[in-house]
Design an enzyme around this catalytic site. Structure first.
Site, PDB file in Angstrom:
ATOM      1  CG  LEU A 166      10.344 -16.656  -3.633  1.00  0.00           C
ATOM      2  CD1 LEU A 166      10.252 -16.753  -2.098  1.00  0.00           C
ATOM      3  CD2 LEU A 166      10.668 -15.211  -4.017  1.00  0.00           C
ATOM      4  CG  ASP A 183      -2.115   0.887   1.061  1.00  0.00           C
ATOM      5  OD1 ASP A 183      -2.369   1.336  -0.081  1.00  0.00           O
ATOM      6  OD2 ASP A 183      -2.799   1.168   2.051  1.00  0.00           O
ATOM      7  CG  HIS A 236      -0.262   1.819  -9.259  1.00  0.00           C
ATOM      8  ND1 HIS A 236      -0.448   1.514  -7.930  1.00  0.00           N
ATOM      9  CD2 HIS A 236      -1.417   2.437  -9.649  1.00  0.00           C
ATOM     10  CE1 HIS A 236      -1.634   1.925  -7.542  1.00  0.00           C
ATOM     11  NE2 HIS A 236      -2.245   2.491  -8.568  1.00  0.00           N
TER      12      HIS A 236
HETATM   13  C1  FPP Z   1      -2.021   0.012  -3.366  1.00  0.00           C
HETATM   14  O1  FPP Z   1      -1.560   1.349  -3.287  1.00  0.00           O
HETATM   15  C2  FPP Z   1      -1.406  -0.672  -4.504  1.00  0.00           C
HETATM   16  C3  FPP Z   1      -2.082  -1.316  -5.520  1.00  0.00           C
HETATM   17  C4  FPP Z   1      -3.544  -1.389  -5.600  1.00  0.00           C
HETATM   18  C5  FPP Z   1      -1.368  -1.918  -6.653  1.00  0.00           C
HETATM   19  C6  FPP Z   1      -0.150  -2.713  -6.341  1.00  0.00           C
HETATM   20  C7  FPP Z   1       0.634  -2.849  -7.594  1.00  0.00           C
HETATM   21  C8  FPP Z   1       1.954  -2.760  -7.683  1.00  0.00           C
HETATM   22  C9  FPP Z   1       2.865  -2.594  -6.528  1.00  0.00           C
HETATM   23  C10 FPP Z   1       2.547  -2.816  -9.055  1.00  0.00           C
HETATM   24  C11 FPP Z   1       3.561  -3.853  -9.264  1.00  0.00           C
HETATM   25  C12 FPP Z   1       3.073  -5.208  -8.992  1.00  0.00           C
HETATM   26  C13 FPP Z   1       3.366  -6.288  -9.747  1.00  0.00           C
HETATM   27  C14 FPP Z   1       2.972  -7.609  -9.230  1.00  0.00           C
HETATM   28  C15 FPP Z   1       4.032  -6.202 -11.056  1.00  0.00           C
HETATM   29  P1  FPP Z   1      -2.635   2.540  -3.356  1.00  0.00           P
HETATM   30  O2  FPP Z   1      -2.829   2.885  -4.782  1.00  0.00           O
HETATM   31  O3  FPP Z   1      -3.873   2.153  -2.626  1.00  0.00           O
HETATM   32  O4  FPP Z   1      -1.853   3.677  -2.599  1.00  0.00           O
HETATM   33  P2  FPP Z   1      -2.533   4.835  -1.667  1.00  0.00           P
HETATM   34  O5  FPP Z   1      -3.085   4.149  -0.469  1.00  0.00           O
HETATM   35  O6  FPP Z   1      -1.358   5.704  -1.342  1.00  0.00           O
HETATM   36  O7  FPP Z   1      -3.559   5.540  -2.499  1.00  0.00           O
END
Ligand code: FPP
Length: 248
Positions: A129, A18, A35
């Site tokens: 892994l 997050d 992201h």
């Molecule tokens: C939450 O942060 C994150 C996500 C919903 C997406 C996670 C995706 C990645 C880390 C991209 C890479 C992953 C792979 C597997 C290639 P948020 O958007 O809710 O952040 P915020 O709470 O600050 O708004």
């Protein structure tokens, strides 16, 4: 590495990644920029887990609820997964990583679905892994789909209702045959599970950090593992019983 050290290494780590959006906002960039930056942190934890001898890593990349985000963000995330599959699978394969996707994959378009299945097939023999990427996943969904499979086995006459115990039920969940979840990590400062691995979280140790996901690196992972190593896991027993068992 000594046996004493190994005892303190979690066999299976699950992470709610997050904070990408806030990381991007602080830089006055779109959420998709965050992201994208999160991909580097994924590489860091994968490398860290391999170095530490962690057997399995499960990452929450896209929840069943994430479809509710603005369409352009959903589109950017799906594109990012496609790009990551194209760019990272070779290296993951060379590093001995077995890649799997858990969740309701039928919701994704054919091309992405196909790439996920192919990446899983290609890396199926790797043993360094086990990397599980949870996409269109929800902990409740997982329990419900497992219950459906159990009900179907009963309806087909292959299973007696009395034979459904915890061990049998677990075999229908998405992470059957993966070591028990030892450590749950959530970055970004919130203290919630957000419908991640509900069944597997029963006895996991919970670790929350303010660090935003794109800033999470191998040092952050080490801090979480060190914290885990200091915990006394009692699994319902008393502290004295745990100490006696350890002295034996
Ligand atoms: C939450 O942060 C994150 C996500 C919903 C997406 C996670 C995706 C990645 C880390 C991209 C890479 C992953 C792979 C597997 C290639 P948020 O958007 O809710 O952040 P915020 O709470 O600050 O708004």
């Amino acid at each position: 590495m000594t046996t004493t050290t190994l005892k303190h290494i979690p066999r299976h780590i699950g992470i709610v990644m997050d904070g990408n959006g806030r990381w991007a906002k602080a830089r006055r960039r779109p959420r998709s920029f965050g992201h994208n930056a999160g991909r580097k942190a994924v590489r860091e934890v994968v490398e860290g887990c391999i170095r530490q001898g962690v057997e399995a890593l499960t990452l929450f990349a896209f929840s069943s609820e994430n479809w509710q985000r603005p369409p352009d963000e959903v589109g950017a995330l799906l594109e990012l997964f496609m790009l990551a599959l194209d760019k990272e699978v070779d290296e993951l394969d060379q590093n001995g990583v077995r890649l799997r996707f858990i969740g309701d994959l039928s919701a994704f378009d054919k091309a992405l679905h196909k790439r996920m299945v192919e990446a899983a097939k290609r890396t199926a023999g790797n043993t360094k892994l086990q990397l599980n990427i949870a996409v269109n996943y929800g902990g409740r969904w997982d329990v419900v789909q497992a219950a459906r499979q159990a009900a179907m086995a009963v309806a087909r006459g292959e299973l007696a209702v009395d034979a459904i115990d915890e061990a049998a039920f677990e075999r229908w969940t998405s992470l059957a045959e993966v070591p028990p979840l030892d450590l749950f990590i959530r970055t970004g400062g919130d203290h919630r599970i957000s419908n991640f691995l509900l069944w597997q979280l029963a006895y996991a140790e919970l670790y929350f950090t303010e660090t935003l996901w794109p800033d999470f690196n191998q040092t952050s992972l080490q801090l979480a593992i060190n914290d885990f190593a200091r915990r006394e896991r009692r699994f319902g027993r008393t502290g004295d019983q745990v100490a006696q068992a350890a002295a034996r």
